[in-house]
Design an enzyme around this catalytic site. Structure first.
Site: not given
Ligand code: ADP
Length: 690
Positions: A590, A633
């Protein structure tokens, strides 16, 4: 030598011998009393048949071993252990859902989804338990069948009868029974075979065999083949009822927990342990925790063989004995942290512990006889599910514990942490109050975490300081904790918004990764120097991340012209990519888009915005693929005070699900392609391409 000296020596020898003799005599006397008392305790513990056989054998050996021998102590400890285990001691579940809800609410702020999932879990358990128990009674003698029906009707069971194994199998083909009660001798057919076929078809059905003669060997064989208990003819009706009741009891526990090992997944300090405790309290069960973090040896779980003094059972059996209940809530903490350099295979042992097919006959090496763990409600906890072996993960019902927003933390602190810490330090809420601003300061400037562990520690420190000052001369009777006082007591602020303070730079991009602690900010740094196409990668990057770097580079090379990069740039330069250590990100793809943004910035000379963090896997054709941990996140971005995040467009659903509070203050951009993302991340400075 003088005669008197001879005499003295002779006397002391004789006295020594007498003493030794007395000691032996005392030990024997002791042994005389020990064994019968042990026998009584073992009988009271009502061991299952196979354990009973082993206990008998050991008792026999013990009674023939001198008390002074080392084996005596080992055997004695073992038998005492067997007698002390709660073979039949369980607590009765309280499945009052309103009460359960109240208990969960009383101890926890927020966690709405977690609470819902747990209450649903308990509701299913309650419904399964409410079903009427079904017993299949098999006997070739009609009068015997009638008696069985009469005896069990009083227990409130639905009883179905069969006159032969064939007929019984037909019933079993059609539906599941809780208990199968069968004679081992069934005219032409064989009860043992029926037992095996029934077990194969319905592993959870408890089989009670009836032997026509008191033949312990065939009964024991049946138990080996999975029978729950045996009953020797002739038997009293009450004996029959009691065995069936016990079989049904176990079944009830099993039905309640089957296929439902709960897994609480989330960063540290998000309330996993505390919710586990509340579940136990709601059910009225004991609670216990085993930390798997330090486990290096399979024997920690499954015990050591009883071949040397000091051998112990594994942690699971030890906890069962400590809480003295066969059906506690047992929390297996940090399943994802089982040591890597381990002896044996702890994961396999755990699989056995958690698997409802196997755990009813869990074999601890020390016990050496199976113990039924099927009544235990296991809850495992992990920080990230990624590290859990697939085979184990399959058995788990995962409930995510998300990180808390700043507002949630402030609420939890005001309602739970501050009152608790004040109480512990001998202060009261009448004397001391925390202003919301003070709590905000602690949360933002003194902690950086998804959960609330350091927050609790910081509040504890403040309370300690107040407690001390309250005893000093001229102390005030009430204290209002303000941001200034917090700064005075806690000192340097480790967590001032360093991200916001930094400047945008060329070649450095901000990224979002998931770590065991929740979400984190990382900075990907890149540098170029004259050279020959070499790529240097340093920092805490795993294999998958290295591949992302390669993919990013290939994308840029193949799109050099449109990005304004000189065609021979790559031939004449070396590139260095570095992700500073600090938070250790989990290895995954990611960070792809962030690496690409840092490189694109370096090669085009456009500065990358420091206050915009990105996450996303990239393909060679420049698409952005979805990533995990979106909520964590976004929360991390908020904690760091960032202005915006770039999230893969394919994660739209997760973004839509985020509540208002989580999103507040952070602009969320969804990007489907690399150019989309770069447009947001890179400053529009038209600086010269390379
Ligand atoms: P974990 O097991 O996830 O590491 P804990 O259950 O040990 O976290 O929680 C740490 C502390 O925070 C405990 O004192 C716990 O009671 C408290 N806590 C966590 N979440 C909440 C919540 N939602 N409401 C109230 N207290 C909480």
């Amino acid at each position: 030598m003088l005669p008197s000296l001879y005499f003295a020596i002779a006397r002391s020898v004789v006295e020594g011998a007498v003493k030794l003799f007395r000691k032996d005599e005392a030990a024997e006397e002791d042994q005389d009393q020990t064994i019968p008392s042990l026998r009584r305790r073992l009988a009271a513990a009502r061991l299952p048949p196979d354990a009973e056989m082993v206990a008998e054998r050991e008792l026999d050996i013990l009674s023939r071993t001198g008390a002074a021998a080392a084996e005596y102590a080992i055997g004695l400890t073992y038998l005492e252990y067997l007698a002390a285990l709660p073979w039949h001691r369980s607590t009765e579940d309280n499945l009052d859902l309103t009460r359960a809800e109240r208990i969960l609410e009383e101890h926890h702020y927020g966690l709405g989804q977690v609470k819902d999932r747990i209450l649903e879990h308990l509701a299913i358990k309650a419904l399964r338990l409410r079903r009427r128990s079904r017993v299949l009674a098999v006997d070739d003698d009609e009068a015997a069948r009638r008696n069985l029906v009469l005896a069990l009707a009083r227990e409130g069971c639905e009883v179905v009868t069969a006159a032969s194994a064939r007929e019984a199998l037909e019933h079993l083909e059609a539906r599941e029974f809780d208990v199968l009660l069968t004679d081992l001798r069934l005219g032409q057919s064989d009860g043992m075979e029926l037992l095996e076929r029934a077990r194969a078809r319905w592993p959870d059905t408890r089989v009670v065999v009836i032997t026509g003669y008191a033949s312990i060997p065939s009964a024991v064989e049946a138990v080996k083949k999975g029978a729950f208990q045996y009953l020797a003819k002739p038997f009293a009706i009450e004996e029959l009822r009691s065995i069936v009741r016990r079989a049904l009891d176990g079944r009830a526990l099993l039905k309640g927990t089957k296929g439902s090992v709960l897994c609480f997944a989330g960063p540290p300090g998000t309330g996993k342990t505390s919710v586990g405790r509340a579940v136990a309290q709601a059910l009225g069960r004991s609670f216990s925790r085993i930390s798997l973090g330090g486990i290096r040896d399979e024997a920690d779980i499954r015990g050591h063989r009883r071949t040397y003094a000091g051998a112990r059972p594994g942690r699971v059996i030890e906890e069962i004995r400590r809480v003295d209940s066969a059906n506690p809530v047992l929390m297996l903490d940090e399943l994802d942290k089982i040591g890597r350099e381990v002896k044996g295979d702890p994961a396999a042992a755990l699989l056995e512990v958690l698997d409802p097919e196997q755990n009813r006959a869990f074999l601890d090496h020390y016990l050496d006889v199976p113990f039924d763990l099927s009544g235990v409600l296991f809850i495992v906890t992990v920080n990230l599910t990624d590290a859990v072996p697939e085979a184990l993960l399959d058995r788990l019902e995962v409930i995510e514990f998300p990180g808390y927003t700043e507002e949630e933390k402030a609420q939890i602190a005001a309602r739970f942490l501050c009152p608790k810490q004040l109480r512990e330090k001998g202060l009261s809420s009448d004397q001391v109050s925390f202003t919301p601003e003070a709590l905000g300061t602690i949360i933002r400037e003194y902690t950086r975490e998804a959960g609330i562990r350091s927050l609790e520690r910081r509040i504890a420190t403040v309370c300690r300081k107040i407690a001390r000052e309250s005893l000093g001369a001229g102390a005030k009777s009430t204290v209002e904790v303000t941001p200034e006082l917090v700064a005075h007591w806690l000192g340097r602020r480790p967590n001032r918004r360093e991200v916001m303070d930094g400047e945008d730079r060329v070649g450095v991009a901000t990224g979002l990764v998931r770590t065991e602690g929740g979400g984190e900010i990382i900075f990907v740094e890149t540098a170029k120097m004259p050279g020959t196409k070499e790529l240097i990668i340093t920092g805490s990057l795993g294999e998958v991340m290295r591949e992302s770097v390669q993919a990013a580079l290939s994308y840029l090379r193949s799109n050099a012209a449109s990005a304004g990069i000189a065609p021979d740039f790559f031939e004449r330069h070396d590139l260095h990519i570095h992700i500073p250590r600090g938070a250790v990100p989990k290895d995954g793809p990611s960070a792809g888009i962030t690496v690409l943004a840092a490189l694109a910035s370096l090669l085009t000379g456009r500065a990358a915005r420091r206050d915009v963090a990105s996450t996303g896997e990239i393909t060679l054709t420049g698409r952005i693929l979805p990533v995990g941990g979106v909520r964590e996140k976004v929360l991390a971005a908020r904690r760091a005070g960032l202005a915006a995040v770039v999230i893969p467009a394919a994660n739209r659903e997760e973004i839509d699900e985020l509540d208002e509070e989580t999103r507040r203050g952070v602009e969320i951009h969804l990007a489907a392609t690399v150019p989309d993302a770069l447009e947001i991340i890179l400053r529009p400075s038209p600086g010269a391409g390379q």
